[in-house]
Scaffold this active site. Structure first.
Site, PDB file in Angstrom:
ATOM      1  N   GLU A 165      30.459  29.217  46.415  1.00 37.48           N
ATOM      2  CA  GLU A 165      29.267  29.824  45.821  1.00 37.48           C
ATOM      3  C   GLU A 165      28.423  28.853  44.990  1.00 37.48           C
ATOM      4  O   GLU A 165      28.368  28.954  43.760  1.00 37.48           O
ATOM      5  CB  GLU A 165      29.654  31.040  44.971  1.00 37.48           C
ATOM      6  CG  GLU A 165      30.347  32.124  45.770  1.00 37.48           C
ATOM      7  CD  GLU A 165      30.643  33.383  44.948  1.00 37.48           C
ATOM      8  OE1 GLU A 165      30.371  33.395  43.739  1.00 37.48           O
ATOM      9  OE2 GLU A 165      31.147  34.357  45.526  1.00 37.48           O
ATOM     10  N   GLU A 360      35.515  36.273  50.854  1.00 38.73           N
ATOM     11  CA  GLU A 360      35.824  37.162  49.727  1.00 38.73           C
ATOM     12  C   GLU A 360      35.184  38.517  49.961  1.00 38.73           C
ATOM     13  O   GLU A 360      34.045  38.597  50.436  1.00 38.73           O
ATOM     14  CB  GLU A 360      35.259  36.632  48.395  1.00 38.73           C
ATOM     15  CG  GLU A 360      35.980  35.465  47.801  1.00 38.73           C
ATOM     16  CD  GLU A 360      35.380  35.011  46.472  1.00 38.73           C
ATOM     17  OE1 GLU A 360      34.794  35.845  45.747  1.00 38.73           O
ATOM     18  OE2 GLU A 360      35.498  33.815  46.181  1.00 38.73           O
TER      19      GLU A 360
HETATM   20  C1  FCB Z   1      33.024  35.769  43.151  1.00 35.62           C
HETATM   21  C2  FCB Z   1      33.921  34.616  42.791  1.00 35.62           C
HETATM   22  C3  FCB Z   1      35.361  34.997  42.625  1.00 35.62           C
HETATM   23  C4  FCB Z   1      35.536  36.332  41.950  1.00 35.62           C
HETATM   24  C5  FCB Z   1      34.630  37.382  42.552  1.00 35.62           C
HETATM   25  C6  FCB Z   1      34.765  38.757  41.936  1.00 35.62           C
HETATM   26  O1  FCB Z   1      31.711  35.466  42.798  1.00 35.62           O
HETATM   27  O2  FCB Z   1      33.846  33.613  43.768  1.00 35.62           O
HETATM   28  O3  FCB Z   1      36.007  33.954  41.951  1.00 35.62           O
HETATM   29  O4  FCB Z   1      35.411  36.219  40.600  1.00 35.62           O
HETATM   30  O5  FCB Z   1      33.311  36.972  42.499  1.00 35.62           O
END
Ligand code: FCB
Length: 456
Positions: A165, A360
């Site tokens: 990110e 994620e």
């Molecule tokens: C993302 C992050 C991860 C976690 C989630 C909820 O932005 O990459 O580390 O904190 O959010």
């Protein structure tokens, strides 16, 4: 009517974590401080004054944690490497104890038949790096760090995420001040973003050279923008917000350089001196666009925005609207699974990455163990079911998604929210460090076993 959604064979069903969020052991065995150690210890930065000092104590409990992953049937595991654990001075001499920690973890994963996906940078920059990501020397140091890691772990790890990110590591960290190092300077955020993208592009060939068979990608956090009306002003707000979160990163990664409309915005707002500022060197866009093997997508929610009062004179005059109270997780993030389908489709059609991993996705709910140690987190199961189904439909529509990494394996240090937000499918009692798999963990195990799920 029910419908079973099949996933492709060899789909990477995984879970994800990040070093600072789970490891603890912040100064164990020669590790130096990261910018997150410094930030978390700065009063007022983290909810409740929490820090990652102990986190989930994974640095000592890694073996037990891999056993848990195996018990839960995970096929893959995404974790991150702590740069200051491996290179306490940022560059130079590696800390063997740090490398050994990851080496043991990887061996244990492979013995459990779990595919490792290692992220090189999930925000815990060594605090010794002067100027952090504002300094192009950090970019070079990242390349050196990548080479060391690939040389020592690349015989066993073949799947790599360079940077997690870059939006958060630049805009949240250098413009909004919410993440380490906590600056509030929009012009600097653009410099940091550029150096992060460059670090990614430079590391790709280095990982490949030092790790035969490497598959390399970056993980972004894209998402759609919705406006309450289709007025010219609201659409202008959405354009700018989409440019900042999505196109500023996707466009250069896929060979288009920075988007012209955003360059105009930033020049007009005084965040860039010109559309070709000095920190952008002649070859940079070629480097950033180095072809990758996959794109990682982290998705949690959609964004709702409308025009602020000054939209005609200030393109960044964007008002963020909050999620409906009856449709949000405890982070306050709206539950919007269609946005994942939409994001995957948009990226597939617009940028055509050869392969996409959902690196994620998950939900924060604080449900804890009952007197029998069971955690009934039905709301998380509902969230996961709908999002995994959205991925299944995207695959059916031709989007090449090859893996899903649920965030998170276990409750952990949720950055500026500290321990107040629980994303895990395993509950952690942070006083005793006891692990309690939640109902969602057993539900996910079944999805993995069946290689799909029933859509209701
Ligand atoms: C993302 C992050 C991860 C976690 C989630 C909820 O932005 O990459 O580390 O904190 O959010």
């Amino acid at each position: 009517m029910t419908n079973f959604i099949h996933f492709p064979t060899n789909f990477q069903w995984g879970a994800a974590t990040a070093a600072y969020q789970i490891e603890g052991g912040i100064h164990a065995d020669g590790k130096s401080s990261s910018i997150w150690d410094v930030f978390a210890h700065t009063p007022g930065k983290i909810y409740n004054g929490d820090t990652g000092d102990a986190a989930c104590d994974h640095y000592r409990r890694w073996k037990e944690d891999v056993a848990l992953m195996k018990q839960l049937g995970l096929k893959a595991y995404r974790f991150s490497l702590s740069w200051p654990r491996i290179l306490p001075e940022g560059v130079g001499k590696p800390n063997q104890a740090g490398l050994d920690f990851y080496s043991r973890l990887i061996d244990e994963l492979l013995a459990a038949d779990i595919l490792p996906l290692a992220t090189l940078y999930h925000w815990d920059l060594p605090a010794v790096m002067p100027g952090g990501w504002l300094n192009s020397a950090t970019t070079e140091a990242f390349v050196e760090y990548s080479a060391i890691v690939a040389k020592t772990l690349g015989d066993r790890v073949k799947n790599w995420v360079t940077i997690n990110e870059p939006f958060c590591a630049s805009i949240l960290s250098y413009k909004l001040g919410m993440h380490a190092p906590g600056l509030q300077d929009p012009a600097k955020a653009l410099v940091a973003a550029h150096h992060l993208l460059l670090a990614h592009g430079l590391a790709v060939p280095v990982l490949r050279e030092n790790c035969p068979g490497a598959r390399v990608g970056i993980a972004l956090n894209p998402g759609p923008f919705y406006t309450p009306t289709r007025s010219r002003a609201d659409l202008a707000a959405a354009r700018h917000a989409d440019g900042e979160l999505n196109r500023w990163f996707l466009d250069p990664l896929y060979g288009r350089g920075y988007p012209a409309d955003m360059l105009n915005d930033y020049v007009s707002m005084g965040f860039l001196p010109s559309s070709r500022p000095d920190f952008i060197k002649p070859n940079d866009f070629d480097i950033i666009a180095t072809p990758t093997d996959f794109l990682g997508i982290n998705y949690y929610t959609r964004n709702r925005v409308m025009a602020g009062e000054e939209i005609d004179t200030n393109p960044a005059s964007v008002v963020r609207l909050s999620a409906p109270e009856d449709n949000q997780t405890e982070m306050g993030w709206e539950i919007f699974p269609f946005g994942l389908y939409e994001t995957l489709s948009r990226i597939h059609w617009e940028y055509k990455p050869g392969e996409i991993l959902v690196t994620e996705n998950g939900a924060s709910y604080s449900d804890g163990p009952d007197s029998n140690g069971n955690v009934h987190d039905d709301r998380r199961i509902g969230y996961l079911k709908d999002h995994i189904a959205a991925i299944g439909k995207a695959i059916q529509a031709g989007v090449p998604v090859t893996g899903y990494y649920l965030w998170s394996l276990m409750d952990n240090f949720e950055w500026s929210m500290g321990y107040s937000q629980r994303f895990g499918i395993v509950y952690i009692d942070f006083d005793t460090q006891m692990r309690y798999p939640k109902d969602s963990a057993f539900w996910y195990r079944q999805v993995i076993q069946q290689n799909g799920l029933t859509e209701e």
